[in-house]
Design a protein around this motif. Structure first.
Motif, PDB file in Angstrom:
ATOM      1  N   LEU A   1     -16.120 -16.411 -16.674  1.00 43.02           N
ATOM      2  CA  LEU A   1     -17.069 -15.459 -16.100  1.00 43.02           C
ATOM      3  C   LEU A   1     -17.191 -14.219 -16.970  1.00 43.02           C
ATOM      4  O   LEU A   1     -16.189 -13.674 -17.444  1.00 43.02           O
ATOM      5  CB  LEU A   1     -16.608 -15.041 -14.696  1.00 43.02           C
ATOM      6  CG  LEU A   1     -16.879 -16.020 -13.555  1.00 43.02           C
ATOM      7  CD1 LEU A   1     -16.054 -15.655 -12.337  1.00 43.02           C
ATOM      8  CD2 LEU A   1     -18.358 -16.046 -13.214  1.00 43.02           C
TER       9      LEU A   1
ATOM     10  N   LEU B   1     -21.715 -17.517 -15.741  1.00 43.12           N
ATOM     11  CA  LEU B   1     -20.609 -18.461 -15.665  1.00 43.12           C
ATOM     12  C   LEU B   1     -20.828 -19.486 -16.765  1.00 43.12           C
ATOM     13  O   LEU B   1     -21.765 -20.281 -16.703  1.00 43.12           O
ATOM     14  CB  LEU B   1     -20.554 -19.141 -14.295  1.00 43.12           C
ATOM     15  CG  LEU B   1     -19.496 -20.230 -14.127  1.00 43.12           C
ATOM     16  CD1 LEU B   1     -18.100 -19.637 -14.229  1.00 43.12           C
ATOM     17  CD2 LEU B   1     -19.671 -20.956 -12.808  1.00 43.12           C
TER      18      LEU B   1
ATOM     19  N   VAL C   1     -20.467 -17.814  -6.368  1.00 37.59           N
ATOM     20  CA  VAL C   1     -19.743 -16.644  -6.878  1.00 37.59           C
ATOM     21  C   VAL C   1     -19.878 -15.501  -5.877  1.00 37.59           C
ATOM     22  O   VAL C   1     -20.867 -15.392  -5.153  1.00 37.59           O
ATOM     23  CB  VAL C   1     -20.269 -16.189  -8.259  1.00 37.59           C
ATOM     24  CG1 VAL C   1     -19.899 -17.178  -9.342  1.00 37.59           C
ATOM     25  CG2 VAL C   1     -21.792 -16.007  -8.231  1.00 37.59           C
TER      26      VAL C   1
ATOM     27  N   THR D   1     -25.044 -19.809  -8.925  1.00 37.13           N
ATOM     28  CA  THR D   1     -25.501 -19.707 -10.312  1.00 37.13           C
ATOM     29  C   THR D   1     -26.700 -20.621 -10.554  1.00 37.13           C
ATOM     30  O   THR D   1     -26.823 -21.688  -9.947  1.00 37.13           O
ATOM     31  CB  THR D   1     -24.372 -20.089 -11.286  1.00 37.13           C
ATOM     32  OG1 THR D   1     -23.966 -21.443 -11.021  1.00 37.13           O
ATOM     33  CG2 THR D   1     -23.170 -19.184 -11.103  1.00 37.13           C
TER      34      THR D   1
ATOM     35  N   MET E   1     -14.853 -16.857  -8.075  1.00 44.07           N
ATOM     36  CA  MET E   1     -15.350 -18.126  -7.572  1.00 44.07           C
ATOM     37  C   MET E   1     -14.488 -18.523  -6.381  1.00 44.07           C
ATOM     38  O   MET E   1     -13.279 -18.716  -6.527  1.00 44.07           O
ATOM     39  CB  MET E   1     -15.283 -19.205  -8.658  1.00 44.07           C
ATOM     40  CG  MET E   1     -16.330 -19.061  -9.738  1.00 44.07           C
ATOM     41  SD  MET E   1     -16.194 -20.376 -10.988  1.00 44.07           S
ATOM     42  CE  MET E   1     -16.372 -21.848  -9.959  1.00 44.07           C
TER      43      MET E   1
END
Length: 317
Positions: free
Chosen positions: A128, A150, A160, A182, A207
């Motif tokens: 990340l 990511l 996330v 994402t 996450m």
């Protein structure tokens, strides 16, 4: 019968004496070996080359199909009569991808292709990254966007969560918004509206699903508003000018300095660490005219530093 045998023997001897040694050389031999040092983006291709007594070069062909399509630069293998190692490092590969490759050797007698083999690059670990933009921001307008990416294999469609810890950063990180997912490239963003952040704050993204990954911490700064003025804009050289104004909001350890621009840099010419209700007032001796400003900062880190407007002061004798 004996004369025929002698004649054949003499012919063989003559041919061996007349033909140069180079004429006995042949095409090189190329043996494709197993790969080494395999990562998600690089590999060391290996094999062996027998030059067969001629100056020989080798290179590797590779690609994601059996057509290959990409070649490394050629490397010398010498002109010996024994097999020598052939090794070339290749980078810039795609993660979790199957590649085909083979060794190719060449000398004046011809080109030889080694056996085609294959390998699969490793999966790229998830990672990340995070930024806040703009950063820092004025206290009157703290709207910002915390965004990031990511990276790695399987980075699309992952959940996330944005977390924060406010100055003095003694409390654990807490979730500050709903989960995001994402996009196909692993990108995400968390918009924070005006007033959501009131002082310096640390942000991170986590996450919530396996694998447990946490981004590096981003420090988001809030700049206090500096209102400043001077008692006069024209003064006799060496006399005092009163700087006054206010800092909003202010920290308990808020510091104020008065600066002059000199040779392209700001130089402190006076300071005052005492604020009364967020207001300051200080006499500063002006030895030369020029551009001045008020600087403020919090040594403990509650707020980011900031400066007031530029002020022109002229001097005379």
């Amino acid at each position: 019968m004996r004369s025929k045998w002698l004649g054949a023997l003499l012919s063989a001897v003559v041919v061996g004496m007349v033909m140069p040694a180079a004429a006995l050389a042949a095409k090189p031999a190329a043996t494709t070996g197993t790969p080494a040092k395999l990562t998600f983006q690089s590999v060391r291709l290996r094999g062996s080359v027998d030059p067969n007594k001629q100056n020989t070069t080798f290179f590797f062909q590779y690609g994601t199909t059996i057509a290959l399509g990409t070649e490394t630069a050629p490397y010398p293998a010498g002109n010996g009569d024994k097999a020598v190692p052939a090794r070339i490092d290749v980078a810039g590969l795609a993660p979790a991808t199957k590649y085909f490759y083979r060794l190719v050797a060449h000398n004046n007698s011809g080109t030889v292709l080694g056996k085609r083999r294959s390998f699969t690059t490793k999966k790229q670990p998830l990672g990340l990254s995070l930024v806040a933009t703009p950063n820092p921001v004025p206290a009157k307008n703290t709207a910002t966007l915390v965004k990031g990416n990511l990276s790695g294999t399987g980075n699309a469609g992952r959940r996330v969560v944005l977390q924060s810890s406010t100055w003095p950063y003694t409390l654990p990180f807490q979730n500050v918004s709903n989960e995001q997912v994402t996009d196909v490239n692993g990108n995400f963003g968390f918009p924070l509206l005006n007033g959501a952040v009131t002082q310096n704050t640390q942000f991170r993204v986590v996450m919530p699903q396996r694998p447990d990954i946490i981004s590096p911490i981003v420090l988001f700064g809030v700049k206090p508003y500096v209102k400043s003025k001077v008692s006069k804009h024209r003064v006799q050289r060496g006399h005092l000018v009163r700087f006054s104004g206010s800092i909003t909001p202010r920290a308990a350890d808020q510091q104020v300095a008065f600066q002059k621009k000199h040779n392209g840099q700001w130089v402190t010419v006076g300071g005052d660490t005492h604020l009364s209700g967020g207001k300051f007032s200080k006499n500063v001796r002006v030895r030369r005219g020029g551009t001045y400003r008020v600087w403020t900062g919090s040594s403990a880190g509650q707020y980011a530093s900031n400066v007031g407007k530029k002020i022109k002061i002229k001097t005379f004798r």
